[in-house]
Design an enzyme around this catalytic site. Structure first.
Site, PDB file in Angstrom:
ATOM      1  N   LYS A  54      -2.927   7.937   3.576  1.00  0.00           N
ATOM      2  CA  LYS A  54      -3.460   8.649   4.750  1.00  0.00           C
ATOM      3  C   LYS A  54      -2.386   9.517   5.394  1.00  0.00           C
ATOM      4  CE  LYS A  54      -4.633   4.775   6.871  1.00  0.00           C
ATOM      5  NZ  LYS A  54      -4.215   3.748   5.910  1.00  0.00           N
ATOM      6  N   ARG A 106     -10.596   1.836  13.474  1.00  0.00           N
ATOM      7  CA  ARG A 106     -10.363   0.839  12.434  1.00  0.00           C
ATOM      8  C   ARG A 106     -11.323  -0.325  12.536  1.00  0.00           C
ATOM      9  NH1 ARG A 106      -4.551   0.164  10.172  1.00  0.00           N
ATOM     10  NH2 ARG A 106      -3.864   2.129  10.969  1.00  0.00           N
ATOM     11  N   ARG A 122       8.056   2.233   0.217  1.00  0.00           N
ATOM     12  CA  ARG A 122       7.992   3.355   1.181  1.00  0.00           C
ATOM     13  C   ARG A 122       9.231   3.364   2.076  1.00  0.00           C
ATOM     14  NH1 ARG A 122       2.925   3.872   4.949  1.00  0.00           N
ATOM     15  NH2 ARG A 122       3.391   1.683   5.311  1.00  0.00           N
ATOM     16  N   ARG A 124       9.685   0.268   7.187  1.00  0.00           N
ATOM     17  CA  ARG A 124       8.879  -0.390   8.214  1.00  0.00           C
ATOM     18  C   ARG A 124       8.931  -1.910   8.051  1.00  0.00           C
ATOM     19  NH1 ARG A 124       3.203   2.775   8.374  1.00  0.00           N
ATOM     20  NH2 ARG A 124       2.454   0.646   8.599  1.00  0.00           N
ATOM     21  N   ARG A 133      -2.447  -7.331   6.017  1.00  0.00           N
ATOM     22  CA  ARG A 133      -3.037  -6.048   6.433  1.00  0.00           C
ATOM     23  C   ARG A 133      -4.270  -5.722   5.589  1.00  0.00           C
ATOM     24  NH1 ARG A 133       2.222  -2.713   5.742  1.00  0.00           N
ATOM     25  NH2 ARG A 133       0.957  -0.856   6.181  1.00  0.00           N
TER      26      ARG A 133
END
Ligand code: AP5
Ligand code: MG
Length: 217
Positions: free
Chosen positions: A15, A90, A130, A163, A174
């Site tokens: 996203k 969400r 990431r 993160r 998640r």
């Protein structure tokens, strides 16, 4: 008419990566609840103090908190001609809250919801690899889109960060939250006739080609 894109999809589906491209192409602001909440955490605001515990556990931050963050952001001048919502709504209750905010702000919206379709099996690998720039927010991946110089942002030259919620354990939590809370939105926006689906399990440029078509670029 204000153009609003809503990006829906599991953690790590791309996203943020695709919003960055679309935002530059259409000159629309990237409204990303995750980043707004993380900014509050780093600035130690009251909102940040509440959000931290939920983010660490991979759960949704309470409705009142995210609604306040989103409403304040959508009231800013740069959102007048449209925006890309990355990570909001969400849940069904957040979708209701968004409708209410749009009504309160008296915005005439042309809405497109885009679902990033991808099996969750490939996502843990993306998330743990990431890295991002703390200054400009640019997203990297040490395996698939590494910076030119190891661990430095190509543009800002500062050290990249990882993160805290990008561990395998938190990623799995998640995904669970996504399935339970966010997945039902696909049906919600399908019924409204605004949902488009793209195949997010292909290289960034091919995902972009599908998105660009939907955006009329
Ligand atoms: P948030 O920051 O929004 O995280 P998320 O939804 O889990 O999504 P991500 O940012 O992890 O993934 P992404 O889809 O943006 O992928 P990206 O492009 O970076 O939210 C974090 C937390 O905040 C939530 O868990 C929650 O606690 C809270 N929160 C946020 N919004 C909330 C809300 N509305 N209500 C309540 N709480 C909320 O890509 C991932 C990696 O893959 C990168 O390394 C990238 O380089 C790579 N990549 C991207 N595309 C491709 C591709 N096509 N091929 C290969 N690699 C790719
Ligand atoms: Mg993101």
């Amino acid at each position: 008419m204000t153009k609003a894109f809503i990006f829906l999809g599991p953690p790590g589906c791309g996203k943020g990566t695709q919003t960055d491209i679309l935002s530059k192409e259409l000159n629309l602001p990237h409204v990303d609840t995750g980043s707004l909440l993380r900014k509050n955490i780093s600035e130690k605001t009251e909102i940040g103090k509440i959000a931290q515990g939920y983010i660490d556990k991979g759960q949704l931050v309470p409705l009142e908190v995210v609604s306040t963050v989103i409403k304040n952001r959508l009231m800013e001048d740069d959102c007048k001609n449209g925006y890309i919502l990355d990570g909001f709504p969400r849940s069904l209750e957040q979708a209701g809250a968004l409708d209410k905010i749009i009504e309160e702000l008296n915005q005439k919206i042309e809405m497109t919801a885009v679902y990033f379709d991808i099996p969750t099996e490939v996502l843990v690998e993306r998330l743990v690899n990431r890295r991002s720039c703390p200054k400009c927010g640019k997203i990297y991946n040490i395996k698939t889109s590494a910076p030119k110089v190891e661990n430095k942002c190509d543009d800002c030259k500062v050290d990249l960060i990882q993160r805290k919620d990008d561990t395998k354990e938190t990623a799995l939590l998640r995904f669970e939250t996504y399935e339970k809370e966010t997945h039902p939105l696909l049906d919600f926006y399908t019924k409204r006739g605004v949902l488009k689906t793209i195949n997010a399990n292909q290289p960034v440029k091919d995902v972009w080609a599908e998105l660009a078509k939907i955006a009329g670029i």
